[in-house]
Design a protein around this motif. Structure first.
Motif, PDB file in Angstrom:
ATOM      1  N   PHE A 139     -15.439   0.835 -12.839  1.00 36.89           N
ATOM      2  CA  PHE A 139     -15.370   0.770 -14.290  1.00 36.89           C
ATOM      3  C   PHE A 139     -13.988   1.057 -14.867  1.00 36.89           C
ATOM      4  O   PHE A 139     -13.781   0.946 -16.066  1.00 36.89           O
ATOM      5  CB  PHE A 139     -16.401   1.725 -14.909  1.00 36.89           C
ATOM      6  CG  PHE A 139     -17.812   1.310 -14.631  1.00 36.89           C
ATOM      7  CD1 PHE A 139     -18.432   0.353 -15.415  1.00 36.89           C
ATOM      8  CD2 PHE A 139     -18.518   1.859 -13.567  1.00 36.89           C
ATOM      9  CE1 PHE A 139     -19.736  -0.046 -15.160  1.00 36.89           C
ATOM     10  CE2 PHE A 139     -19.816   1.466 -13.293  1.00 36.89           C
ATOM     11  CZ  PHE A 139     -20.426   0.508 -14.088  1.00 36.89           C
ATOM     12  N   GLN A 140     -13.030   1.435 -14.020  1.00 37.32           N
ATOM     13  CA  GLN A 140     -11.681   1.708 -14.491  1.00 37.32           C
ATOM     14  C   GLN A 140     -10.730   1.656 -13.301  1.00 37.32           C
ATOM     15  O   GLN A 140     -11.152   1.844 -12.167  1.00 37.32           O
ATOM     16  CB  GLN A 140     -11.577   3.080 -15.167  1.00 37.32           C
ATOM     17  CG  GLN A 140     -11.843   4.263 -14.257  1.00 37.32           C
ATOM     18  CD  GLN A 140     -13.304   4.477 -13.962  1.00 37.32           C
ATOM     19  OE1 GLN A 140     -14.075   4.656 -14.894  1.00 37.32           O
ATOM     20  NE2 GLN A 140     -13.668   4.457 -12.689  1.00 37.32           N
ATOM     21  N   LEU A 168     -17.500   5.847 -20.584  1.00 40.16           N
ATOM     22  CA  LEU A 168     -16.412   6.464 -21.337  1.00 40.16           C
ATOM     23  C   LEU A 168     -15.174   5.578 -21.486  1.00 40.16           C
ATOM     24  O   LEU A 168     -14.574   5.516 -22.572  1.00 40.16           O
ATOM     25  CB  LEU A 168     -16.046   7.810 -20.701  1.00 40.16           C
ATOM     26  CG  LEU A 168     -15.062   8.688 -21.465  1.00 40.16           C
ATOM     27  CD1 LEU A 168     -15.615   9.049 -22.843  1.00 40.16           C
ATOM     28  CD2 LEU A 168     -14.758   9.955 -20.658  1.00 40.16           C
ATOM     29  N   PRO A 169     -14.738   4.860 -20.438  1.00 39.09           N
ATOM     30  CA  PRO A 169     -13.524   4.046 -20.580  1.00 39.09           C
ATOM     31  C   PRO A 169     -13.583   2.987 -21.667  1.00 39.09           C
ATOM     32  O   PRO A 169     -12.546   2.533 -22.148  1.00 39.09           O
ATOM     33  CB  PRO A 169     -13.380   3.394 -19.190  1.00 39.09           C
ATOM     34  CG  PRO A 169     -14.042   4.347 -18.260  1.00 39.09           C
ATOM     35  CD  PRO A 169     -15.207   4.884 -19.029  1.00 39.09           C
ATOM     36  N   ARG A 170     -14.794   2.588 -22.081  1.00 43.92           N
ATOM     37  CA  ARG A 170     -14.915   1.605 -23.162  1.00 43.92           C
ATOM     38  C   ARG A 170     -14.349   2.125 -24.483  1.00 43.92           C
ATOM     39  O   ARG A 170     -13.942   1.349 -25.339  1.00 43.92           O
ATOM     40  CB  ARG A 170     -16.387   1.245 -23.389  1.00 43.92           C
ATOM     41  CG  ARG A 170     -17.103   0.648 -22.200  1.00 43.92           C
ATOM     42  CD  ARG A 170     -18.539   0.364 -22.565  1.00 43.92           C
ATOM     43  NE  ARG A 170     -19.339  -0.059 -21.430  1.00 43.92           N
ATOM     44  CZ  ARG A 170     -20.643  -0.340 -21.489  1.00 43.92           C
ATOM     45  NH1 ARG A 170     -21.275  -0.235 -22.658  1.00 43.92           N
ATOM     46  NH2 ARG A 170     -21.292  -0.720 -20.418  1.00 43.92           N
ATOM     47  N   TYR A 171     -14.347   3.435 -24.606  1.00 39.57           N
ATOM     48  CA  TYR A 171     -13.996   4.032 -25.890  1.00 39.57           C
ATOM     49  C   TYR A 171     -12.614   4.681 -25.910  1.00 39.57           C
ATOM     50  O   TYR A 171     -12.211   5.269 -26.908  1.00 39.57           O
ATOM     51  CB  TYR A 171     -15.052   5.080 -26.270  1.00 39.57           C
ATOM     52  CG  TYR A 171     -16.446   4.523 -26.245  1.00 39.57           C
ATOM     53  CD1 TYR A 171     -16.896   3.662 -27.246  1.00 39.57           C
ATOM     54  CD2 TYR A 171     -17.315   4.823 -25.200  1.00 39.57           C
ATOM     55  CE1 TYR A 171     -18.180   3.126 -27.220  1.00 39.57           C
ATOM     56  CE2 TYR A 171     -18.598   4.294 -25.155  1.00 39.57           C
ATOM     57  CZ  TYR A 171     -19.020   3.444 -26.172  1.00 39.57           C
ATOM     58  OH  TYR A 171     -20.289   2.904 -26.136  1.00 39.57           O
ATOM     59  N   PRO A 180      -8.285   4.448 -25.051  1.00 40.03           N
ATOM     60  CA  PRO A 180      -7.163   3.547 -24.765  1.00 40.03           C
ATOM     61  C   PRO A 180      -6.961   3.410 -23.257  1.00 40.03           C
ATOM     62  O   PRO A 180      -7.182   4.364 -22.504  1.00 40.03           O
ATOM     63  CB  PRO A 180      -5.969   4.254 -25.423  1.00 40.03           C
ATOM     64  CG  PRO A 180      -6.568   5.154 -26.452  1.00 40.03           C
ATOM     65  CD  PRO A 180      -7.889   5.589 -25.896  1.00 40.03           C
ATOM     66  N   ARG A 181      -6.553   2.239 -22.839  1.00 46.31           N
ATOM     67  CA  ARG A 181      -6.443   1.975 -21.407  1.00 46.31           C
ATOM     68  C   ARG A 181      -5.480   2.953 -20.726  1.00 46.31           C
ATOM     69  O   ARG A 181      -5.748   3.441 -19.631  1.00 46.31           O
ATOM     70  CB  ARG A 181      -5.973   0.530 -21.193  1.00 46.31           C
ATOM     71  CG  ARG A 181      -6.300  -0.051 -19.834  1.00 46.31           C
ATOM     72  CD  ARG A 181      -7.783  -0.119 -19.605  1.00 46.31           C
ATOM     73  NE  ARG A 181      -8.120  -0.904 -18.408  1.00 46.31           N
ATOM     74  CZ  ARG A 181      -9.322  -0.945 -17.880  1.00 46.31           C
ATOM     75  NH1 ARG A 181     -10.301  -0.245 -18.434  1.00 46.31           N
ATOM     76  NH2 ARG A 181      -9.557  -1.679 -16.800  1.00 46.31           N
ATOM     77  N   ARG A 207      -4.520   7.491 -16.964  1.00 41.93           N
ATOM     78  CA  ARG A 207      -3.932   8.822 -16.752  1.00 41.93           C
ATOM     79  C   ARG A 207      -5.009   9.843 -16.360  1.00 41.93           C
ATOM     80  O   ARG A 207      -4.778  10.723 -15.529  1.00 41.93           O
ATOM     81  CB  ARG A 207      -3.192   9.279 -17.993  1.00 41.93           C
ATOM     82  CG  ARG A 207      -1.875   8.507 -18.213  1.00 41.93           C
ATOM     83  CD  ARG A 207      -1.345   8.700 -19.607  1.00 41.93           C
ATOM     84  NE  ARG A 207      -0.085   7.981 -19.806  1.00 41.93           N
ATOM     85  CZ  ARG A 207       0.401   7.643 -20.997  1.00 41.93           C
ATOM     86  NH1 ARG A 207      -0.261   7.984 -22.105  1.00 41.93           N
ATOM     87  NH2 ARG A 207       1.545   6.993 -21.099  1.00 41.93           N
ATOM     88  N   LEU A 208      -6.193   9.725 -16.989  1.00 43.03           N
ATOM     89  CA  LEU A 208      -7.277  10.644 -16.663  1.00 43.03           C
ATOM     90  C   LEU A 208      -7.727  10.472 -15.216  1.00 43.03           C
ATOM     91  O   LEU A 208      -7.879  11.447 -14.473  1.00 43.03           O
ATOM     92  CB  LEU A 208      -8.447  10.415 -17.608  1.00 43.03           C
ATOM     93  CG  LEU A 208      -8.338  11.005 -19.011  1.00 43.03           C
ATOM     94  CD1 LEU A 208      -9.487  10.533 -19.890  1.00 43.03           C
ATOM     95  CD2 LEU A 208      -8.303  12.532 -18.961  1.00 43.03           C
TER      96      LEU A 208
END
Length: 261
Positions: free
Chosen positions: A147-148, A241-244, A246-247, A252-253
């Motif tokens: 998902f990311q 969560l990544p949908r909401y 900034p990329r 970074r997270l």
């Protein structure tokens, strides 16, 4: 609950972890098995145990899915089998951890071969007969990594993004055919996965392999299975969560979570 009574399932990566848990759960539902992995001794023990415990037939096929010739041989054997395959579980896969600049090119090719190429080729080989019969299912094990982007696990995350997208696209192609495709996205799971990837690749509380399999089979039990499922509530929240965000924030997270500890 579907019994899969008398059906035949192929499970790759069946010698341990999620693959072995799939084999056990399917045998409990009276499903005959074709178990695929590299480690023959483990496959043979699992097959013997399942046959004795549940009275099913369990056949073993040893193959290293990082080797194209082994995949071709496996496809040939499965295609020549007189018994139709009712369920394909593409579970085999592995991850590497560390900066891409330090990655061994040969190991990287193996990771892509197992996680992507073998999944696509086995699905392509087995799917036409399912479609002709108007029955069957393909379950592909993706990951919450799909998902990311995952810095320090760039190849693994990208391979699982492929599996998720590939499987959901198949679901769209197959809708109404009697055949379904399901991507299962576990988070960290208590298996031998981290013996290869390393403990630094583990994020969050680990589920058991049995919990992941229960989620997958529960979805197949539905009248209309969804294209994909995430196993575990916390994992489902983190996958959305990544949908909401900034990329750059997302990247970074994830970098902070899986950087060498």
């Amino acid at each position: 609950m579907k019994t899969w009574d008398g059906a035949t399932a192929v499970v790759t990566g069946a010698s341990s972890g999620i693959g072995a848990a799939f084999a056990t759960a399917l045998a409990e539902r009276h499903c005959n098995l074709i178990l695929v992995a590299r480690r023959e001794h483990r496959l043979r023990k699992l097959a013997t145990d399942l046959e004795h415990t549940f009275g099913v037939r369990a056949r073993i096929l040893t193959a290293d899915l990082s080797i194209p010739a082994d995949v071709e041989r496996l496809v040939a054997v499965l295609s020549a089998d007189d018994n139709p395959i009712d369920l394909l579980v593409n579970n085999a896969g592995f991850a590497t951890h560390g900066p891409l600049v330090d990655d061994d090119p040969a190991r990287m090719r193996e990771e892509i071969a197992v996680n992507i190429t073998a999944v696509a080729e086995l699905t392509r080989a087995i799917l036409p007969d399912m479609v002709r019969r108007g029955a069957g299912a393909v379950v592909n094990i993706a990951s919450t990594a799909a998902f990311q982007p995952i810095p320090f696990m760039a190849v693994y995350g990208a391979t699982k993004a492929f599996v998720l997208s590939f499987t959901e696209a198949l679901w769209g192609e197959l809708e109404g055919s009697g055949v379904t495709a399901l991507a299962v996205c576990p988070g960290a799971t208590d298996t031998e996965f981290f013996d290869v990837a390393g403990e630094a690749a583990s994020v969050g509380r680990r589920q058991t392999a049995a919990q992941v399999v229960a989620k997958a089979l529960g979805e197949l039990d539905r009248r209309a299975p969804r294209p994909s499922v995430v196993s575990g509530l916390a994992n489902a929240v983190s996958a959305r969560l990544p949908r909401y965000l900034p990329r750059r924030t997302t990247i970074r997270l994830t970098r902070g979570l899986v950087a060498a500890k």
